[in-house]
Design a protein around this motif. Structure first.
Motif, PDB file in Angstrom:
ATOM      1  N   ALA A  91       0.830  -1.209   0.000  1.00  0.00           N
ATOM      2  CA  ALA A  91       0.000   0.000   0.000  1.00  0.00           C
ATOM      3  C   ALA A  91       0.861   1.254   0.000  1.00  0.00           C
ATOM      4  O   ALA A  91       0.560   2.224  -0.703  1.00  0.00           O
ATOM      5  N   LEU A  92       1.935   1.247   0.759  1.00  0.00           N
ATOM      6  CA  LEU A  92       2.819   2.409   0.832  1.00  0.00           C
ATOM      7  C   LEU A  92       3.489   2.689  -0.504  1.00  0.00           C
ATOM      8  O   LEU A  92       3.557   3.828  -0.956  1.00  0.00           O
ATOM      9  N   VAL A  93       3.963   1.634  -1.158  1.00  0.00           N
ATOM     10  CA  VAL A  93       4.686   1.809  -2.426  1.00  0.00           C
ATOM     11  C   VAL A  93       3.741   2.220  -3.550  1.00  0.00           C
ATOM     12  O   VAL A  93       4.065   3.090  -4.352  1.00  0.00           O
ATOM     13  N   PHE A  94       2.561   1.630  -3.604  1.00  0.00           N
ATOM     14  CA  PHE A  94       1.663   1.908  -4.724  1.00  0.00           C
ATOM     15  C   PHE A  94       0.733   3.083  -4.503  1.00  0.00           C
ATOM     16  O   PHE A  94       0.078   3.534  -5.444  1.00  0.00           O
ATOM     17  N   THR A  95       0.654   3.616  -3.292  1.00  0.00           N
ATOM     18  CA  THR A  95      -0.183   4.783  -3.049  1.00  0.00           C
ATOM     19  C   THR A  95       0.385   6.025  -3.712  1.00  0.00           C
ATOM     20  O   THR A  95      -0.358   6.843  -4.254  1.00  0.00           O
ATOM     21  N   ALA A  96       1.695   6.185  -3.696  1.00  0.00           N
ATOM     22  CA  ALA A  96       2.326   7.389  -4.251  1.00  0.00           C
ATOM     23  C   ALA A  96       2.067   7.557  -5.751  1.00  0.00           C
ATOM     24  O   ALA A  96       1.638   8.633  -6.172  1.00  0.00           O
ATOM     25  N   PRO A  97       2.299   6.546  -6.599  1.00  0.00           N
ATOM     26  CA  PRO A  97       2.008   6.752  -8.027  1.00  0.00           C
ATOM     27  C   PRO A  97       0.528   6.951  -8.326  1.00  0.00           C
ATOM     28  O   PRO A  97       0.171   7.717  -9.218  1.00  0.00           O
ATOM     29  N   LEU A 102      -3.651  10.974  -9.837  1.00  0.00           N
ATOM     30  CA  LEU A 102      -4.922  11.647  -9.560  1.00  0.00           C
ATOM     31  C   LEU A 102      -4.739  13.134  -9.257  1.00  0.00           C
ATOM     32  O   LEU A 102      -5.715  13.834  -9.029  1.00  0.00           O
ATOM     33  N   GLY A 103      -3.501  13.582  -9.247  1.00  0.00           N
ATOM     34  CA  GLY A 103      -3.223  15.007  -9.030  1.00  0.00           C
ATOM     35  C   GLY A 103      -3.097  15.407  -7.587  1.00  0.00           C
ATOM     36  O   GLY A 103      -3.103  16.588  -7.266  1.00  0.00           O
ATOM     37  N   MET A 104      -2.972  14.442  -6.694  1.00  0.00           N
ATOM     38  CA  MET A 104      -2.784  14.764  -5.281  1.00  0.00           C
ATOM     39  C   MET A 104      -1.300  14.940  -5.015  1.00  0.00           C
ATOM     40  O   MET A 104      -0.492  14.127  -5.440  1.00  0.00           O
ATOM     41  N   SER A 105      -0.938  15.974  -4.290  1.00  0.00           N
ATOM     42  CA  SER A 105       0.477  16.260  -4.081  1.00  0.00           C
ATOM     43  C   SER A 105       0.919  16.079  -2.626  1.00  0.00           C
ATOM     44  O   SER A 105       2.003  16.490  -2.273  1.00  0.00           O
ATOM     45  N   PHE A 106       0.094  15.479  -1.790  1.00  0.00           N
ATOM     46  CA  PHE A 106       0.457  15.379  -0.381  1.00  0.00           C
ATOM     47  C   PHE A 106       1.555  14.337  -0.134  1.00  0.00           C
ATOM     48  O   PHE A 106       2.128  14.297   0.934  1.00  0.00           O
ATOM     49  N   LEU A 107       1.868  13.475  -1.089  1.00  0.00           N
ATOM     50  CA  LEU A 107       2.907  12.477  -0.916  1.00  0.00           C
ATOM     51  C   LEU A 107       4.238  12.880  -1.520  1.00  0.00           C
ATOM     52  O   LEU A 107       5.184  12.132  -1.459  1.00  0.00           O
TER      53      LEU A 107
END
Length: 108
Positions: A91-97, A102-107
């Motif tokens: 989940a940690l590795v695949f959440t960032a891409p 989706l255009g979220m920049s919090f990561l």
């Protein structure tokens, strides 16, 4: 030059954690044959997904990967299940891409 060195270091760190317990690592628990080439491929994929992240993120992935690939008895002494760590790592590795697409920049 520094970027290539960082990528190489991240790759070898991830490769060593996925190959540390080859007969019973997370790749073997997913049902794949415990093979060094498959471990190398997993290390390449994880490195490609995290090498532009912050150092704290890379260290978190490294330590979670190391813990997820430890022998089962070692982690059960602490009351931690390896499968929970594996799910958290994936989940940690695949959440960032996914968040980036989706255009979220919090990561970042």
């Amino acid at each position: 030059m520094a970027t290539r060195l960082k990528i190489a270091l991240v790759f070898f760190m991830i490769l060593m954690t996925t190959a540390s317990n080859l007969p019973d690592n997370m790749i073997a628990r997913l049902g794949f044959d415990a093979d060094v080439m498959l471990g190398t491929l997993v290390a390449v994929v994880i490195t490609g997904l995290i090498h532009y992240r912050r150092l704290l993120f890379i260290l978190l992935v490294f330590f979670m990967s190391l813990a997820a690939n430890m022998p089962a008895d070692f982690l059960l002494n602490f009351g931690i299940d390896r499968d929970v760590l594996t799910v958290g790592l994936v989940a940690l590795v695949f959440t960032a891409p996914i968040a980036r697409s989706l255009g979220m920049s919090f990561l970042d």
